[in-house]
Motif scaffolding. Sequence first.
Motif, PDB file in Angstrom:
ATOM      1  N   LEU A  23      94.054 -48.795 -12.743  1.00 17.11           N
ATOM      2  CA  LEU A  23      95.233 -48.468 -13.552  1.00 17.11           C
ATOM      3  C   LEU A  23      95.131 -49.015 -14.966  1.00 17.11           C
ATOM      4  CD1 LEU A  23      98.097 -49.090 -10.943  1.00 17.11           C
ATOM      5  CD2 LEU A  23      97.029 -46.914 -11.560  1.00 17.11           C
ATOM      6  N   SER A  24      94.315 -50.041 -15.167  1.00 18.41           N
ATOM      7  CA  SER A  24      94.186 -50.650 -16.494  1.00 18.41           C
ATOM      8  C   SER A  24      93.566 -49.705 -17.517  1.00 18.41           C
ATOM      9  CB  SER A  24      93.360 -51.939 -16.414  1.00 18.41           C
ATOM     10  OG  SER A  24      91.991 -51.655 -16.150  1.00 18.41           O
ATOM     11  N   GLN A  25      93.013 -48.607 -17.059  1.00 16.06           N
ATOM     12  CA  GLN A  25      92.400 -47.638 -17.976  1.00 16.06           C
ATOM     13  C   GLN A  25      93.442 -46.776 -18.692  1.00 16.06           C
ATOM     14  OE1 GLN A  25      88.366 -46.197 -15.855  1.00 16.06           O
ATOM     15  NE2 GLN A  25      90.127 -46.219 -14.471  1.00 16.06           N
ATOM     16  N   PHE A  26      94.693 -46.868 -18.251  1.00 19.83           N
ATOM     17  CA  PHE A  26      95.743 -45.999 -18.786  1.00 19.83           C
ATOM     18  C   PHE A  26      96.764 -46.853 -19.517  1.00 19.83           C
ATOM     19  CE2 PHE A  26      93.861 -44.354 -14.939  1.00 19.83           C
ATOM     20  CZ  PHE A  26      93.400 -43.105 -15.359  1.00 19.83           C
ATOM     21  N   LYS A  27      96.562 -46.975 -20.820  1.00 19.37           N
ATOM     22  CA  LYS A  27      97.387 -47.851 -21.658  1.00 19.37           C
ATOM     23  C   LYS A  27      98.198 -47.031 -22.650  1.00 19.37           C
ATOM     24  CE  LYS A  27      94.158 -51.789 -21.666  1.00 19.37           C
ATOM     25  NZ  LYS A  27      93.016 -51.176 -20.928  1.00 19.37           N
ATOM     26  N   SER A  28      99.247 -47.641 -23.182  1.00 25.29           N
ATOM     27  CA  SER A  28     100.056 -46.981 -24.204  1.00 25.29           C
ATOM     28  C   SER A  28      99.234 -46.674 -25.449  1.00 25.29           C
ATOM     29  CB  SER A  28     101.256 -47.864 -24.570  1.00 25.29           C
ATOM     30  OG  SER A  28     102.074 -48.085 -23.448  1.00 25.29           O
ATOM     31  N   TYR A  31      93.970 -43.739 -23.307  1.00 30.88           N
ATOM     32  CA  TYR A  31      93.223 -43.813 -22.055  1.00 30.88           C
ATOM     33  C   TYR A  31      91.756 -44.093 -22.378  1.00 30.88           C
ATOM     34  CZ  TYR A  31      97.276 -40.994 -20.582  1.00 30.88           C
ATOM     35  OH  TYR A  31      98.535 -40.514 -20.366  1.00 30.88           O
ATOM     36  N   GLU A  32      91.173 -45.000 -21.630  1.00 32.33           N
ATOM     37  CA  GLU A  32      89.764 -45.334 -21.849  1.00 32.33           C
ATOM     38  C   GLU A  32      89.065 -45.475 -20.503  1.00 32.33           C
ATOM     39  OE1 GLU A  32      86.932 -48.696 -24.023  1.00 32.33           O
ATOM     40  OE2 GLU A  32      89.125 -48.849 -24.128  1.00 32.33           O
ATOM     41  N   LYS A  33      88.147 -44.567 -20.242  1.00 32.93           N
ATOM     42  CA  LYS A  33      87.417 -44.563 -18.974  1.00 32.93           C
ATOM     43  C   LYS A  33      86.378 -45.685 -18.961  1.00 32.93           C
ATOM     44  CE  LYS A  33      84.986 -41.365 -15.891  1.00 32.93           C
ATOM     45  NZ  LYS A  33      84.463 -39.983 -15.755  1.00 32.93           N
ATOM     46  N   VAL A  34      86.429 -46.514 -17.922  1.00 34.47           N
ATOM     47  CA  VAL A  34      85.495 -47.628 -17.768  1.00 34.47           C
ATOM     48  C   VAL A  34      84.632 -47.321 -16.553  1.00 34.47           C
ATOM     49  CG1 VAL A  34      85.254 -50.111 -17.416  1.00 34.47           C
ATOM     50  CG2 VAL A  34      87.190 -49.218 -18.756  1.00 34.47           C
ATOM     51  N   ASN A  35      83.374 -47.070 -16.788  1.00 36.08           N
ATOM     52  CA  ASN A  35      82.518 -46.516 -15.742  1.00 36.08           C
ATOM     53  C   ASN A  35      82.220 -47.471 -14.597  1.00 36.08           C
ATOM     54  OD1 ASN A  35      82.212 -43.933 -16.902  1.00 36.08           O
ATOM     55  ND2 ASN A  35      80.674 -44.724 -18.342  1.00 36.08           N
ATOM     56  N   ASN A  36      82.327 -48.782 -14.832  1.00 30.72           N
ATOM     57  CA  ASN A  36      81.988 -49.708 -13.748  1.00 30.72           C
ATOM     58  C   ASN A  36      83.165 -50.022 -12.825  1.00 30.72           C
ATOM     59  OD1 ASN A  36      83.500 -51.303 -15.440  1.00 30.72           O
ATOM     60  ND2 ASN A  36      82.037 -52.993 -15.549  1.00 30.72           N
ATOM     61  N   SER A  38      85.479 -49.020  -9.769  1.00 30.97           N
ATOM     62  CA  SER A  38      85.209 -48.241  -8.553  1.00 30.97           C
ATOM     63  C   SER A  38      85.930 -46.894  -8.565  1.00 30.97           C
ATOM     64  CB  SER A  38      85.643 -49.031  -7.324  1.00 30.97           C
ATOM     65  OG  SER A  38      84.966 -50.262  -7.245  1.00 30.97           O
ATOM     66  N   TYR A  39      85.196 -45.847  -8.217  1.00 31.53           N
ATOM     67  CA  TYR A  39      85.720 -44.484  -8.037  1.00 31.53           C
ATOM     68  C   TYR A  39      86.371 -43.906  -9.286  1.00 31.53           C
ATOM     69  CZ  TYR A  39      84.829 -45.085  -3.059  1.00 31.53           C
ATOM     70  OH  TYR A  39      84.213 -45.287  -1.848  1.00 31.53           O
ATOM     71  N   THR A  40      86.010 -44.423 -10.447  1.00 28.64           N
ATOM     72  CA  THR A  40      86.566 -43.880 -11.686  1.00 28.64           C
ATOM     73  C   THR A  40      86.160 -42.427 -11.892  1.00 28.64           C
ATOM     74  OG1 THR A  40      86.850 -45.976 -12.862  1.00 28.64           O
ATOM     75  CG2 THR A  40      86.454 -44.042 -14.203  1.00 28.64           C
ATOM     76  N   ASP A  41      84.913 -42.110 -11.644  1.00 34.10           N
ATOM     77  CA  ASP A  41      84.459 -40.724 -11.840  1.00 34.10           C
ATOM     78  C   ASP A  41      85.263 -39.753 -10.991  1.00 34.10           C
ATOM     79  OD1 ASP A  41      82.554 -41.409 -13.699  1.00 34.10           O
ATOM     80  OD2 ASP A  41      80.905 -41.517 -12.255  1.00 34.10           O
ATOM     81  N   GLU A  42      85.612 -40.185  -9.785  1.00 34.13           N
ATOM     82  CA  GLU A  42      86.317 -39.299  -8.860  1.00 34.13           C
ATOM     83  C   GLU A  42      87.815 -39.175  -9.178  1.00 34.13           C
ATOM     84  OE1 GLU A  42      82.784 -41.000  -6.666  1.00 34.13           O
ATOM     85  OE2 GLU A  42      84.306 -41.729  -8.071  1.00 34.13           O
ATOM     86  N   PHE A  43      88.406 -40.210  -9.768  1.00 37.63           N
ATOM     87  CA  PHE A  43      89.867 -40.238  -9.868  1.00 37.63           C
ATOM     88  C   PHE A  43      90.432 -40.266 -11.291  1.00 37.63           C
ATOM     89  CE2 PHE A  43      89.298 -41.515  -5.485  1.00 37.63           C
ATOM     90  CZ  PHE A  43      90.414 -40.977  -4.837  1.00 37.63           C
ATOM     91  N   PHE A  44      89.625 -40.559 -12.296  1.00 35.99           N
ATOM     92  CA  PHE A  44      90.163 -40.734 -13.649  1.00 35.99           C
ATOM     93  C   PHE A  44      90.843 -39.463 -14.159  1.00 35.99           C
ATOM     94  CE2 PHE A  44      90.087 -40.754 -18.251  1.00 35.99           C
ATOM     95  CZ  PHE A  44      90.450 -42.047 -18.592  1.00 35.99           C
ATOM     96  N   ASP A  45      90.128 -38.346 -14.138  1.00 37.74           N
ATOM     97  CA  ASP A  45      90.691 -37.100 -14.672  1.00 37.74           C
ATOM     98  C   ASP A  45      91.919 -36.663 -13.882  1.00 37.74           C
ATOM     99  OD1 ASP A  45      88.721 -37.038 -16.600  1.00 37.74           O
ATOM    100  OD2 ASP A  45      87.437 -35.627 -15.518  1.00 37.74           O
ATOM    101  N   GLY A  46      91.882 -36.876 -12.569  1.00 37.38           N
ATOM    102  CA  GLY A  46      93.034 -36.527 -11.749  1.00 37.38           C
ATOM    103  C   GLY A  46      94.257 -37.359 -12.092  1.00 37.38           C
ATOM    104  N   MET A  47      94.033 -38.618 -12.449  1.00 35.48           N
ATOM    105  CA  MET A  47      95.158 -39.471 -12.834  1.00 35.48           C
ATOM    106  C   MET A  47      95.778 -38.974 -14.142  1.00 35.48           C
ATOM    107  SD  MET A  47      96.901 -42.052 -11.754  1.00 35.48           S
ATOM    108  CE  MET A  47      98.022 -43.348 -12.310  1.00 35.48           C
TER     109      MET A  47
END
Length: 359
Positions: A23-28, A31-36, A38-47
């Motif tokens: 959840l820390s990737q989604f800030k006011s 949004y900043e995708k952090v590849n390390n 877990s499961y960011t590739d699978e869930f980031f865009d969906g979030m």
Amino acid sequence: MINKLEMVLNDRITAFSELGNFLSQFKSSGYEKVNNISYTDEFFDGMVEKINSTKHHNGWFTKENIVFAISQWSQALTINNLGQWLSPYSIPEGTPKTVGIIMAGNIPLVGFHDFLCVLISGHRVLVRQSSNDDQLLPYIASYLMAIEPRFNDLISFTKEKFTNFDAIIATGSNNTARYFEHYFGKKPHIIRKNRNSVAILTGNETKEELTALGEDIFRYFGLGCRSVSKLMVPENYDFNLFFTALYPYNDIINGAKYANNYDYNKAVYLMSNFKLLENGFIILKEDSSYGSPIATLFYEKYTSKEELQQKLEANKENLQCIVSNNFSKESIDFGTTQYPSLSDYADNKDVIEFLTTIN
């Protein structure tokens, strides 16, 4: 002896801390995708899609407020915070009970704390969401189950009437509370009613303190139980500094739904010949009630500290937060109502303690 396939408390803390990282990737600030993570590739865009769909699904849920709520949970869900929160409790490991949660839908992710409490204490959660806030939590739950597959058997969502459960946590209005008591009263339960928050002003507040109070008033358009809906002020209080301090929040009137409520309430009050104070984006009305309509802030005068303390004590069942500059040991600082800690329980009812007593 605990089966190795069952989760222990440390497993659950680790899983929720991983969720906090996600959840820390989604800030006011963006949004900043952090590849390390877990499961960011699978869930980031969906979030990202869920944030957008939530915004369109409920006009009161602006992107700013959705991301604010997500950010608050990302900061809360750390191993250190979770460990400190749970350290005073003795949480038994064993066969999980099914705890039904009936969630409100007034602000984004308003039911997440109950969801967290049930799962972190080792129980099975059965969730019935409000249609106003049913987008984000199932997706967050799917991420949690991806991190920790043992949650798969412990998380369920339903739109049906609860039939098979061991305890209930239900949040609603004073009216729905009577319904909840009728249907769920024979089971272990926490049933919450309407609550509001108040701010106590003395006239000695700085402009900075009053500006901070604006966060307590305007965040989530004042729809939360932790939102300040009423001011307690001394006789002959001068509202000029208060209105000046709130000016940074004037953009709120640009939201159509808020503006419609402002115009409607102002018209009703004026037709009823009520005396009002207003600045173009908030209406102040003298009123003894605690729950004010959207775009309106009630105020009530007091003559002494002792009188006010007695009044607040008599109405404590209606109050969630009391905001002041050290008026009493129960009060909290201006600008902090929307930043609760994990141990700040709705209605001041300790959910973890309740969950450890289910048998």
